[in-house]
Design a protein around this motif. Structure first.
Motif, PDB file in Angstrom:
ATOM      1  N   ASP A  71       1.072  -1.333  -0.145  1.00  0.00           N
ATOM      2  CA  ASP A  71      -0.026   0.052   0.135  1.00  0.00           C
ATOM      3  C   ASP A  71       0.783   1.190  -0.113  1.00  0.00           C
ATOM      4  O   ASP A  71       0.657   2.254  -0.768  1.00  0.00           O
ATOM      5  N   GLU A  72       1.819   1.154   0.884  1.00  0.00           N
ATOM      6  CA  GLU A  72       2.875   2.443   0.784  1.00  0.00           C
ATOM      7  C   GLU A  72       3.163   2.651  -0.451  1.00  0.00           C
ATOM      8  O   GLU A  72       3.707   3.907  -0.825  1.00  0.00           O
ATOM      9  N   VAL A  73       3.866   1.429  -0.995  1.00  0.00           N
ATOM     10  CA  VAL A  73       4.590   1.766  -2.557  1.00  0.00           C
ATOM     11  C   VAL A  73       3.775   2.336  -3.472  1.00  0.00           C
ATOM     12  O   VAL A  73       4.030   3.233  -4.325  1.00  0.00           O
ATOM     13  N   LEU A  74       2.387   1.504  -3.209  1.00  0.00           N
ATOM     14  CA  LEU A  74       1.515   2.244  -4.480  1.00  0.00           C
ATOM     15  C   LEU A  74       1.182   3.644  -4.121  1.00  0.00           C
ATOM     16  O   LEU A  74       0.622   4.220  -5.112  1.00  0.00           O
ATOM     17  N   LEU A  75       0.669   4.015  -2.856  1.00  0.00           N
ATOM     18  CA  LEU A  75       0.133   5.308  -2.402  1.00  0.00           C
ATOM     19  C   LEU A  75       1.250   6.379  -2.600  1.00  0.00           C
ATOM     20  O   LEU A  75       0.938   7.492  -3.224  1.00  0.00           O
ATOM     21  N   ASP A  76       2.737   6.195  -2.383  1.00  0.00           N
ATOM     22  CA  ASP A  76       3.427   7.068  -2.390  1.00  0.00           C
ATOM     23  C   ASP A  76       4.908   6.456  -2.561  1.00  0.00           C
ATOM     24  O   ASP A  76       5.774   6.416  -1.600  1.00  0.00           O
ATOM     25  N   PRO A  77       5.312   6.079  -3.848  1.00  0.00           N
ATOM     26  CA  PRO A  77       6.307   5.383  -4.123  1.00  0.00           C
ATOM     27  C   PRO A  77       7.766   6.298  -3.965  1.00  0.00           C
ATOM     28  O   PRO A  77       8.737   5.942  -3.666  1.00  0.00           O
ATOM     29  N   GLU A  78       7.670   7.747  -4.213  1.00  0.00           N
ATOM     30  CA  GLU A  78       8.740   8.718  -3.783  1.00  0.00           C
ATOM     31  C   GLU A  78       9.109   8.531  -2.385  1.00  0.00           C
ATOM     32  O   GLU A  78      10.451   8.616  -2.207  1.00  0.00           O
ATOM     33  N   GLU A  79       8.069   8.579  -1.380  1.00  0.00           N
ATOM     34  CA  GLU A  79       8.652   8.520   0.079  1.00  0.00           C
ATOM     35  C   GLU A  79       9.073   7.083   0.305  1.00  0.00           C
ATOM     36  O   GLU A  79      10.149   6.906   1.246  1.00  0.00           O
ATOM     37  N   GLU A  80       8.906   6.109  -0.328  1.00  0.00           N
ATOM     38  CA  GLU A  80       9.405   4.811  -0.079  1.00  0.00           C
ATOM     39  C   GLU A  80      10.894   4.754  -0.508  1.00  0.00           C
ATOM     40  O   GLU A  80      11.624   4.312  -0.132  1.00  0.00           O
ATOM     41  N   LYS A  81      11.047   5.343  -1.745  1.00  0.00           N
ATOM     42  CA  LYS A  81      12.271   5.424  -2.542  1.00  0.00           C
ATOM     43  C   LYS A  81      13.102   6.219  -1.376  1.00  0.00           C
ATOM     44  O   LYS A  81      14.455   5.954  -1.389  1.00  0.00           O
TER      45      LYS A  81
ATOM     46  N   PRO B 205       7.726  -1.591  -9.330  1.00  0.00           N
ATOM     47  CA  PRO B 205       7.045  -1.707  -8.142  1.00  0.00           C
ATOM     48  C   PRO B 205       7.169  -2.998  -7.133  1.00  0.00           C
ATOM     49  O   PRO B 205       7.337  -3.004  -5.904  1.00  0.00           O
ATOM     50  N   GLU B 206       7.071  -4.133  -7.905  1.00  0.00           N
ATOM     51  CA  GLU B 206       7.267  -5.197  -7.129  1.00  0.00           C
ATOM     52  C   GLU B 206       8.548  -5.715  -6.533  1.00  0.00           C
ATOM     53  O   GLU B 206       8.693  -5.981  -5.547  1.00  0.00           O
ATOM     54  N   SER B 207       9.636  -4.913  -7.132  1.00  0.00           N
ATOM     55  CA  SER B 207      11.045  -5.207  -6.780  1.00  0.00           C
ATOM     56  C   SER B 207      11.207  -4.411  -5.458  1.00  0.00           C
ATOM     57  O   SER B 207      11.725  -4.503  -4.834  1.00  0.00           O
ATOM     58  N   LEU B 208      10.540  -2.955  -5.582  1.00  0.00           N
ATOM     59  CA  LEU B 208      10.588  -2.031  -4.409  1.00  0.00           C
ATOM     60  C   LEU B 208       9.957  -2.517  -3.232  1.00  0.00           C
ATOM     61  O   LEU B 208      10.346  -2.450  -2.163  1.00  0.00           O
ATOM     62  N   ILE B 209       8.517  -3.163  -3.459  1.00  0.00           N
ATOM     63  CA  ILE B 209       8.027  -3.914  -2.421  1.00  0.00           C
ATOM     64  C   ILE B 209       8.741  -4.813  -1.533  1.00  0.00           C
ATOM     65  O   ILE B 209       8.953  -4.819  -0.352  1.00  0.00           O
ATOM     66  N   ASP B 210       9.215  -5.763  -2.459  1.00  0.00           N
ATOM     67  CA  ASP B 210      10.060  -6.892  -1.830  1.00  0.00           C
ATOM     68  C   ASP B 210      11.290  -6.446  -1.038  1.00  0.00           C
ATOM     69  O   ASP B 210      11.606  -6.752  -0.239  1.00  0.00           O
ATOM     70  N   THR B 211      12.002  -5.265  -1.760  1.00  0.00           N
ATOM     71  CA  THR B 211      13.161  -4.779  -1.238  1.00  0.00           C
ATOM     72  C   THR B 211      12.672  -4.093   0.169  1.00  0.00           C
ATOM     73  O   THR B 211      13.480  -4.382   1.357  1.00  0.00           O
ATOM     74  N   MET B 212      11.688  -3.286   0.151  1.00  0.00           N
ATOM     75  CA  MET B 212      11.259  -2.739   1.316  1.00  0.00           C
ATOM     76  C   MET B 212      10.872  -3.670   2.490  1.00  0.00           C
ATOM     77  O   MET B 212      11.245  -3.580   3.609  1.00  0.00           O
ATOM     78  N   VAL B 213      10.153  -4.657   2.137  1.00  0.00           N
ATOM     79  CA  VAL B 213      10.033  -5.627   3.075  1.00  0.00           C
ATOM     80  C   VAL B 213      11.142  -6.143   3.590  1.00  0.00           C
ATOM     81  O   VAL B 213      10.921  -6.497   4.829  1.00  0.00           O
ATOM     82  N   ARG B 214      11.908  -6.573   2.876  1.00  0.00           N
ATOM     83  CA  ARG B 214      13.378  -7.363   3.470  1.00  0.00           C
ATOM     84  C   ARG B 214      14.079  -6.185   4.123  1.00  0.00           C
ATOM     85  O   ARG B 214      14.542  -6.382   5.417  1.00  0.00           O
TER      86      ARG B 214
END
Length: 156
Positions: free
Chosen positions: A4-14, A42-51
């Motif tokens: 949800d965080e990556v999809l709503l605000d990918p810049e903040e997650e980056k 986005p899937e790579s970003l989600i996976d990386t953020m979870v890890r």
């Protein structure tokens, strides 16, 4: 949650990823470049953020059905603990009195404390804190259950 965080605000997650990699010792420039590459998918970003942020491996999170079934079993067995003294008193032909109640409460407290101690091994929390928390939450749940049961309109 991370999805949800990556999809709503990918810049903040980056930006979070840049901070994580900078804290791990990468130069600011390299951290930004890595975050930029990972953010392209986005899937790579989600996976990386979870890890990286949560410290979880998405491949080894376990089966939610197994967790639900084992939790149900543990709660069912745990619910028998306070009943055992009453069953023993009854089977022995003794008058079921306050000693059965006191024994059931003490057995429940000890069981909750032991469960809390075991959770401290998994969570790395202070064992006394974990035991006290488990006892507190268990006794609170027992109190709520007793209160709700007292409000029911029938007498056994």
């Amino acid at each position: 949650m991370e999805r949800d965080e990556v999809l709503l605000d990918p810049e903040e997650e980056k930006q979070e990823l840049i901070a994580i990699y900078s804290a791990k010792g990468l130069s600011q420039e390299l951290a930004e470049r890595v975050a930029e590459e990972l953010s392209a998918n986005p899937e790579s970003l989600i996976d990386t953020m979870v890890r990286e942020e949560l410290g979880l491996d998405p491949e080894h999170l376990g089966d939610p059905w197994k967790a639900a079934i084992s939790s149900f079993g543990a709660f069912s067995v745990g619910a028998l603990i306070p009943l055992i003294p009453f069953l023993v008193w009854h089977a022995s032909g003794w008058t079921v009195d306050y000693w059965a109640l006191i024994t059931g409460v003490v057995a429940s407290i000890v069981t909750l404390a032991v469960a809390g101690l075991f959770t401290s091994l998994v969570t790395s929390r202070n064992p006394l804190y974990a035991a006290a928390r488990s006892v507190f939450v268990g006794m609170l749940a027992a109190g709520v259950t007793f209160g709700v049961g007292s409000l029911l309109p029938f007498d056994l």
